[in-house]
Design an enzyme around this catalytic site. Structure first.
Site, mmCIF file in Angstrom:
data_model
loop_
_atom_site.group_PDB
_atom_site.id
_atom_site.type_symbol
_atom_site.label_atom_id
_atom_site.label_comp_id
_atom_site.label_asym_id
_atom_site.label_seq_id
_atom_site.Cartn_x
_atom_site.Cartn_y
_atom_site.Cartn_z
ATOM 1 C CD GLN A 1 -2.570 -1.191 2.676
ATOM 2 O OE1 GLN A 1 -3.585 -0.536 2.861
ATOM 3 N NE2 GLN A 1 -2.020 -1.936 3.616
ATOM 4 C CG ASN A 2 4.081 1.191 2.480
ATOM 5 O OD1 ASN A 2 3.047 1.540 3.067
ATOM 6 N ND2 ASN A 2 4.937 0.324 2.997
ATOM 7 C CB SER B 1 -4.349 0.302 10.561
ATOM 8 O OG SER B 1 -4.686 1.024 9.369
ATOM 9 C CG HIS C 1 -2.720 2.767 -2.115
ATOM 10 N ND1 HIS C 1 -2.720 2.657 -0.747
ATOM 11 C CD2 HIS C 1 -3.839 2.113 -2.540
ATOM 12 C CE1 HIS C 1 -3.790 1.977 -0.356
ATOM 13 N NE2 HIS C 1 -4.483 1.627 -1.434
HETATM 14 N N1 APR Z 1 6.647 -2.070 12.576
HETATM 15 C C1 APR Z 1 5.499 -2.686 12.189
HETATM 16 N N2 APR Z 1 4.281 -2.101 12.210
HETATM 17 C C2 APR Z 1 4.242 -0.830 12.674
HETATM 18 C C3 APR Z 1 5.392 -0.115 13.108
HETATM 19 C C4 APR Z 1 6.634 -0.798 13.042
HETATM 20 N N3 APR Z 1 7.792 -0.207 13.430
HETATM 21 N N4 APR Z 1 4.992 1.124 13.516
HETATM 22 C C5 APR Z 1 3.648 1.184 13.326
HETATM 23 N N5 APR Z 1 3.195 0.004 12.829
HETATM 24 C C6 APR Z 1 1.828 -0.373 12.473
HETATM 25 C C7 APR Z 1 0.726 0.325 13.255
HETATM 26 O O1 APR Z 1 0.448 -0.410 14.448
HETATM 27 C C8 APR Z 1 -0.429 0.242 12.259
HETATM 28 O O2 APR Z 1 -1.151 -0.985 12.406
HETATM 29 O O3 APR Z 1 1.639 0.014 11.128
HETATM 30 C C9 APR Z 1 0.263 0.248 10.896
HETATM 31 C C10 APR Z 1 0.128 1.566 10.169
HETATM 32 O O4 APR Z 1 -1.223 1.765 9.857
HETATM 33 P P1 APR Z 1 -1.637 3.053 8.983
HETATM 34 O O5 APR Z 1 -0.927 4.258 9.522
HETATM 35 O O6 APR Z 1 -3.115 3.039 8.901
HETATM 36 O O7 APR Z 1 -1.003 2.753 7.551
HETATM 37 P P2 APR Z 1 -1.602 1.815 6.413
HETATM 38 O O8 APR Z 1 -2.323 0.658 6.996
HETATM 39 O O9 APR Z 1 -0.469 1.537 5.494
HETATM 40 O O10 APR Z 1 -2.657 2.801 5.684
HETATM 41 C C11 APR Z 1 -3.276 2.269 4.526
HETATM 42 O O11 APR Z 1 -4.309 4.413 4.152
HETATM 43 O O12 APR Z 1 -3.946 6.666 4.279
HETATM 44 C C12 APR Z 1 -4.086 5.622 3.388
HETATM 45 O O13 APR Z 1 -3.207 5.371 1.229
HETATM 46 C C13 APR Z 1 -2.839 5.439 2.576
HETATM 47 O O14 APR Z 1 -1.716 3.381 1.962
HETATM 48 C C14 APR Z 1 -2.309 4.095 3.045
HETATM 49 C C15 APR Z 1 -3.548 3.381 3.557
#
Ligand code: APR
Length: 231
Positions: free
Chosen positions: A87-88, A173, A105
């Site tokens: 998703q990154n 998440s 994305h």
């Molecule tokens: N190692 C592993 N996981 C981690 C770490 C770490 N060091 N730090 C944080 N996390 C976890 C958090 O607990 C959380 O579950 O990474 C997750 C980040 O979640 P989000 O911030 O919601 O990111 P993501 O799930 O990638 O968001 C999905 O949402 O905003 C849109 O398009 C954007 O691609 C993104 C999508």
């Protein structure tokens, strides 16, 4: 024949490379309203603000380095067919050496035509300047899927998940669809490694192995378990 290891990653895998996640306490969106910088409406309303937001993020991505989790996934290609779905919008998986990466994305290191999302271009340096146009004559924008836009790679990603012999979910998440729905395509009996300090809700899935650690240590632990199973 190598087993298919399908890996779905989110912002958490890049957190230890210094890139902010979205929904953690000091999350990236905290500084901005998503609807001001990551929607087609925002682009229509203030393209320069959107362009600048992504130019700043691109500079951070260029300055960041892949971490041990990215490198470990690349190293597992010696033993498994590793298919990464991310998703990154950073390119840290590729820079770590992973050879099969599907960006759901988009990827911030490329630009795209404002008229045709399939027309994408590499970006030299860190910024797309307003006033740079593609051959169709439209302003170049970041090659990123914004909220409300279609996710062209979702069908391919679902097919990849449906063929997983092993599945790994790292640092997401599961807050945003359709990406969050991909785990539903993974066969019921396929082992699912969930690597995240705050594991998302995966209660309804079978054969889940939770590793509630940060990505660098969690992926190392999962890799150890997988390689043990091979001996
Ligand atoms: N190692 C592993 N996981 C981690 C770490 C770490 N060091 N730090 C944080 N996390 C976890 C958090 O607990 C959380 O579950 O990474 C997750 C980040 O979640 P989000 O911030 O919601 O990111 P993501 O799930 O990638 O968001 C999905 O949402 O905003 C849109 O398009 C954007 O691609 C993104 C999508």
């Amino acid at each position: 024949m190598k087993k298919k290891l399908v890996v779905l990653t989110g912002a958490g895998i890049s957190a230890e490379s210094g890139l902010k996640t979205f929904r953690d306490s000091d999350g990236l969106w905290e500084g901005y309203n998503v609807y001001d910088v990551a929607t087609p409406e925002a682009w229509q309303k203030d393209p320069a603000l959107v362009q600048d937001f992504y130019n700043q993020r691109r500079r951070q991505v260029i300055d960041a380095l892949p971490n041990a989790a990215h490198r470990q996934l690349a190293a597992l290609e010696a033993h498994f067919e590793v298919l990464i779905i991310t998703q990154n919008i950073d390119d840290l998986h590729e820079r770590a050496g992973s050879s099969n990466v599907t960006h759901l994305h988009g990827v911030i290191t490329r630009s795209q035509s404002d008229l045709d999302p399939q027309l994408t271009y590499p970006i030299t340096g860190w910024e797309i300047e307003m006033g740079t146009f593609c051959e169709l004559g439209s302003q170049l924008r970041p090659h990123v899927v914004w909220f409300g836009e279609a996710v062209p790679m979702i069908q391919k990603a679902a097919e990849i998940c449906s063929e997983a012999d092993i599945f790994m979910l790292i640092g997401t998440s599961l807050a945003v669809y359709p990406a969050a729905g991909l785990i539903d395509f993974v066969p019921r009996l396929t082992p699912k490694y969930i690597i995240d300090p705050k594991s998302p809700d995966v209660k309804r899935y079978q054969n889940v192995i939770k590793i509630e650690k940060k990505a660098t240590s969690g992926v190392a632990e999962a890799a150890g378990l997988l390689l043990n199973d091979l001996t």
